[in-house]
Scaffold this motif. Structure first.
Motif, PDB file in Angstrom:
ATOM      1  N   GLU A  13      54.553 -11.050  11.060  1.00  0.00           N
ATOM      2  CA  GLU A  13      55.752 -10.376  11.143  1.00  0.00           C
ATOM      3  C   GLU A  13      56.716 -11.213  12.588  1.00  0.00           C
ATOM      4  O   GLU A  13      56.390 -10.416  13.520  1.00  0.00           O
ATOM      5  N   ASP A  39      61.781 -21.492   8.679  1.00  0.00           N
ATOM      6  CA  ASP A  39      60.332 -20.280   8.756  1.00  0.00           C
ATOM      7  C   ASP A  39      60.023 -20.811   9.797  1.00  0.00           C
ATOM      8  O   ASP A  39      58.530 -20.038  10.777  1.00  0.00           O
ATOM      9  N   GLU A  95      63.724  -9.234  13.908  1.00  0.00           N
ATOM     10  CA  GLU A  95      64.783 -10.397  13.419  1.00  0.00           C
ATOM     11  C   GLU A  95      65.582 -10.494  14.779  1.00  0.00           C
ATOM     12  O   GLU A  95      66.827 -10.911  15.247  1.00  0.00           O
ATOM     13  N   ARG A 120      58.655 -20.159  13.448  1.00  0.00           N
ATOM     14  CA  ARG A 120      57.786 -19.303  13.770  1.00  0.00           C
ATOM     15  C   ARG A 120      56.739 -19.841  14.779  1.00  0.00           C
ATOM     16  O   ARG A 120      55.915 -19.444  16.303  1.00  0.00           O
TER      17      ARG A 120
END
Length: 540
Positions: free
Chosen positions: A472, A381, A475, A385
């Motif tokens: 966020e 993750d 996707e 990011r």
């Protein structure tokens, strides 16, 4: 003009800012038409009324056209200055100052070039209008019932009255305005533009316009006040010297870009045929990159060795000698472009920024290549990011219509696609900005410090990220997010910048060989003929 406007989305025209140039040409052309009609039609009108019309058009309409015209010429220097950012460590030109919302001076300094130019022109025109109208009201030769005593119309014969109407202190605000633009602004522009060597004819256009306008005001005054010009004035009136400069304005402003468009079409057709002839399989692969394919990597097939001889495939630390004229049109291929982008993109980067004014294209390609090389297939993750933050930085620097100083030339659908992925994050990082109109051809400078480099980094170095996004991640974000844009920009570079870069490198190589062979002889540049040829090359 219609031809240029129809092709306005071509890079060589889009960067010029055609609306400002065409507005200026429209004003000047309308003045030229009126001036040509005033002599045959003016004879059927009251004498004073005819000169009233000429006075106000020359005092208001013509100065506005000249001001807009030179403002469009100043854009050349503005774009050339901004493009230098792509050749140095910092990727953005620093904004004028901070605090744009609290200080009117900061807001002025942070305005885009066209808005600031028009604002100063508007201020000058307000002064010009006040002077022109005020002097007309003060001069009794146009209205005998009021005005300053002693300014009445002089002359007993009609010819003497005509001469007196065309002279006088009331004309000097218009003449002074012309002197400021043609003998102060234009020479400064000429001096600053002399060392810029662009490939689009923009420099030649600017220099031609400046030089062709220098004679207008002096010859106009000489024709008015020199008695020896009375015979000439009967067939070539004094104002025709100004009209001649307008005619040259229109030739340089309209026909030079039109010629460049035709030249671009020929060059694009040649490049496309060469690419299809020598690199047809590689072209398809280059335009449809897959996640498993490393970008900008030369083909491992035998084709590589006849496009680039084995002796030229040296290490990055050594200069690449791939611009031999023996290769002919085999250099005008996608694989040749990708090889240079992979091995040594800096010369192409400098050429595109300083000569072609398209440095953002090469900077984007090298940035995306570096970003892709850092992608991990099974990323955590935090790693994802970081990759999204780096991709967001690329979006802000090169794609965003709100933030990019030189937004890439993309279709509306493509921009909307990447906006759905990055725009919300960009607004949270850089704040709200007024979007650039899709039809606007101005160059914006983003005044937000979040988008500026905090420390010097290399042009294609994506390791020192300036943005750390904490929100966020969509996707749909993946490795292929820039693939279609990358393919489009590579094709633009192949058909626009790359052929000119190849010609430039081959010309330098040929000139270097000729200089070496002719050293110590009469061909060394010591003759008058060679000196004249060198001067002509410096101009064009």
């Amino acid at each position: 003009m219609a031809f240029c406007w129809y092709n306005r989305n071509l890079p060589i025209l889009k960067i010029r800012g055609l609306p400002l140039s065409f507005f200026a040409i429209g004003f000047l052309h309308m003045y030229w038409i009126l001036a040509q009609l005033v002599y045959p039609i003016g004879q059927t009108m009251p004498l004073v009324l005819a000169y009233d019309i000429q006075y106000f058009f020359m005092g208001l309409w013509f100065p506005l056209g000249v001001a807009l015209f030179h403002a469009s010429n100043l854009r050349f220097l503005h774009v050339a200055r901004l493009q230098k950012q792509f050749t140095g460590p910092a990727r953005r030109v620093e904004s004028g100052c901070n605090g744009a919302k609290t200080s009117w001076l900061c807001r002025l300094r942070n305005m885009d070039h066209t808005t600031r130019s028009i604002m100063f022109i508007a201020l000058g025109m307000v002064i010009q209008v006040l002077l022109t109208v005020g002097m007309w009201l003060a001069c009794r030769k146009y209205h005998p019932t009021y005005g300053i005593p002693g300014t009445e119309l002089r002359g007993e014969t009609l010819l003497e009255q005509l001469v007196d109407l065309s002279r006088g202190w009331e004309w000097w605000p218009s003449v002074l305005w012309q002197v400021i633009w043609t003998w102060i602004i234009a020479p400064i522009l000429l001096w600053r533009a002399w060392g810029i060597r662009d490939t689009m004819g923009w420099r030649a256009q600017t220099i031609g316009c400046c030089i062709s306008n220098l004679h207008a005001t002096p010859m106009f005054l000489v024709a008015l006040y020199a008695p020896v010009f009375q015979k000439v004035n009967k067939v070539f009136t004094p104002s025709q010297w100004i009209h001649l400069s307008i005619f040259m304005f229109e030739i340089f402003t309209v026909f030079v870009p039109a010629f460049q468009v035709v030249k671009f079409w020929i060059q694009k057709r040649k490049t496309t045929r060469s690419n299809e002839k020598w690199d047809s399989p590689l072209q398809t692969a280059g335009l449809t990159l897959s996640p498993q394919t490393e970008p900008f990597t030369p083909s491992s097939s035998s084709t590589e060795h006849w496009i680039f001889p084995t002796a030229t495939l040296t290490k990055k630390s050594k200069p690449l000698d791939i611009f031999s004229e023996d290769l002919g049109d085999r250099l005008l291929t996608m694989s040749a472009l990708e090889y240079v982008l992979s091995e040594n993109p800096q010369p192409l980067q400098e050429f595109s920024a300083l000569r072609d004014f398209s440095g953002e294209n090469i900077a984007f390609l090298t940035s995306v290549a570096k970003w892709r090389s850092c992608w991990a297939t099974q990323s955590a993750d935090d790693q994802k990011r970081k990759m999204y933050s780096d991709a967001l930085e690329i979006y802000i620097d090169y794609i965003s219509p709100r933030d990019a100083e030189f937004p890439l030339n993309l279709s509306f659908a493509e921009i909307k696609r990447v906006e759905r992925i990055f725009e919300a994050a960009a607004r949270s990082v850089c704040g709200e900005q007024t979007p650039i109109s899709p039809t606007s051809f101005d160059i914006e400078i983003a005044p937000f410090s979040c988008c500026e480099a905090s420390s010097p980094v290399e042009l294609n170095d994506r390791n020192a990220s300036r943005i750390h996004y904490k929100g966020e991640i969509p996707e749909v974000f993946c490795l292929t997010v820039f693939d279609s844009i990358q393919a489009h920009i590579k094709y633009l570079v192949l058909t626009n910048t790359w052929p000119r870069f190849v010609d430039e490198m081959q010309a330098k190589r040929r000139q270097s060989c000729e200089t070496a062979n002719s050293e110590g002889t009469w061909k060394s540049g010591s003759t008058i003929t060679n000196k004249i040829a060198q001067l002509v090359r410096q101009i064009f």
